[in-house]
Design an enzyme around this catalytic site. Structure first.
Site, mmCIF file in Angstrom:
data_model
loop_
_atom_site.group_PDB
_atom_site.id
_atom_site.type_symbol
_atom_site.label_atom_id
_atom_site.label_comp_id
_atom_site.label_asym_id
_atom_site.label_seq_id
_atom_site.Cartn_x
_atom_site.Cartn_y
_atom_site.Cartn_z
ATOM 1 C CG ASP A 34 48.068 -8.980 -44.851
ATOM 2 O OD1 ASP A 34 46.921 -9.462 -44.905
ATOM 3 O OD2 ASP A 34 48.535 -8.423 -43.823
ATOM 4 C CG ASN A 92 40.180 -15.450 -42.185
ATOM 5 O OD1 ASN A 92 40.350 -16.658 -42.115
ATOM 6 N ND2 ASN A 92 41.174 -14.586 -42.102
ATOM 7 N N GLY A 98 37.559 -15.356 -37.984
ATOM 8 C CA GLY A 98 38.664 -14.414 -37.776
ATOM 9 C C GLY A 98 38.663 -13.259 -38.760
ATOM 10 C CG HIS A 105 39.949 -10.084 -47.369
ATOM 11 N ND1 HIS A 105 38.936 -9.535 -46.625
ATOM 12 C CD2 HIS A 105 40.768 -10.705 -46.476
ATOM 13 C CE1 HIS A 105 39.133 -9.795 -45.345
ATOM 14 N NE2 HIS A 105 40.241 -10.509 -45.231
ATOM 15 C CG HIS A 107 44.254 -13.879 -46.095
ATOM 16 N ND1 HIS A 107 45.023 -12.991 -45.372
ATOM 17 C CD2 HIS A 107 42.979 -13.705 -45.657
ATOM 18 C CE1 HIS A 107 44.254 -12.314 -44.532
ATOM 19 N NE2 HIS A 107 43.008 -12.732 -44.681
HETATM 20 P P1 DGP Z 1 41.007 -10.877 -42.153
HETATM 21 O O1 DGP Z 1 41.294 -11.293 -40.736
HETATM 22 O O2 DGP Z 1 40.837 -12.067 -43.068
HETATM 23 O O3 DGP Z 1 39.868 -9.880 -42.248
HETATM 24 O O4 DGP Z 1 42.343 -10.180 -42.651
HETATM 25 C C1 DGP Z 1 42.519 -8.813 -42.833
HETATM 26 C C2 DGP Z 1 43.926 -8.622 -43.326
HETATM 27 O O5 DGP Z 1 44.046 -7.305 -43.809
HETATM 28 C C3 DGP Z 1 45.005 -8.786 -42.255
HETATM 29 O O6 DGP Z 1 45.871 -9.857 -42.641
HETATM 30 C C4 DGP Z 1 45.766 -7.473 -42.232
HETATM 31 C C5 DGP Z 1 45.341 -6.830 -43.532
HETATM 32 N N1 DGP Z 1 45.241 -5.393 -43.470
HETATM 33 C C6 DGP Z 1 44.535 -4.659 -42.573
HETATM 34 N N2 DGP Z 1 44.648 -3.346 -42.827
HETATM 35 C C7 DGP Z 1 45.436 -3.245 -43.939
HETATM 36 C C8 DGP Z 1 45.901 -2.141 -44.719
HETATM 37 O O7 DGP Z 1 45.614 -0.967 -44.448
HETATM 38 N N3 DGP Z 1 46.696 -2.434 -45.777
HETATM 39 C C9 DGP Z 1 47.020 -3.722 -46.114
HETATM 40 N N4 DGP Z 1 47.800 -3.895 -47.172
HETATM 41 N N5 DGP Z 1 46.586 -4.787 -45.415
HETATM 42 C C10 DGP Z 1 45.800 -4.541 -44.332
#
Ligand code: DGP
Length: 128
Positions: A34, A92, A98, A105, A107
């Site tokens: 992340d 989420n 959220g 995805h 986490h």
């Molecule tokens: P959610 O709130 O569950 O949709 O989490 C989205 C997650 O994605 C958040 O923890 C930050 C991560 N994220 C957003 N943009 C990028 C990116 O460009 N690269 C990576 N590696 N993670 C990202």
């Protein structure tokens, strides 16, 4: 839930248009760190396919892909050495959940004890 947007960030990472710190890839899933880690280990695991959410994925993906995806999640946790001490999985779903990126995805959090306050995402400075 919105319709699947083929230009969402994770779709672009899957296509190789945006970089990521890859942890694992197979025919079913891609796992990467992340960009804003909330724990010593914070990895995202995404299926290969156009699924907005867990509900969408379970309803629409072939059974073999669902199994393959969840096996990939388990493998990533195992390969990162998280099995003995444990870890947390979070998915989420929608605005109240959220969800910010509308490509399903999971986490994967590990490397420290997680709070029992299940309604909140873990914070970097959180303690038991
Ligand atoms: P959610 O709130 O569950 O949709 O989490 C989205 C997650 O994605 C958040 O923890 C930050 C991560 N994220 C957003 N943009 C990028 C990116 O460009 N690269 C990576 N590696 N993670 C990202």
């Amino acid at each position: 839930m919105p319709a699947y947007d083929r230009n969402n960030i994770f779709a672009r990472i899957l296509r190789g248009e945006l970089p990521c710190r890859k942890v694992h890839e197979d025919e079913f899933a891609l796992a990467f760190h992340d960009i804003n880690p909330l724990a010593p280990v914070h990895v995202l695991v995404i299926p290969k396919g156009e699924y907005v959410s867990q509900a969408d994925f379970c309803a629409e993906a072939p059974a073999g892909q669902v199994v393959g995806f969840w096996r990939a999640v388990a493998k990533v946790a195992r390969d990162l050495g998280l099995e003995p001490e444990g870890y947390r999985l979070v998915a989420n779903h929608g605005p109240n959940g959220g969800q910010l990126v509308f490509h399903f995805h999971v986490h994967l959090f590990g490397g420290r004890p997680m709070s029992h306050r299940m309604g909140n995402m873990p914070k970097t400075d959180e303690r038991k």
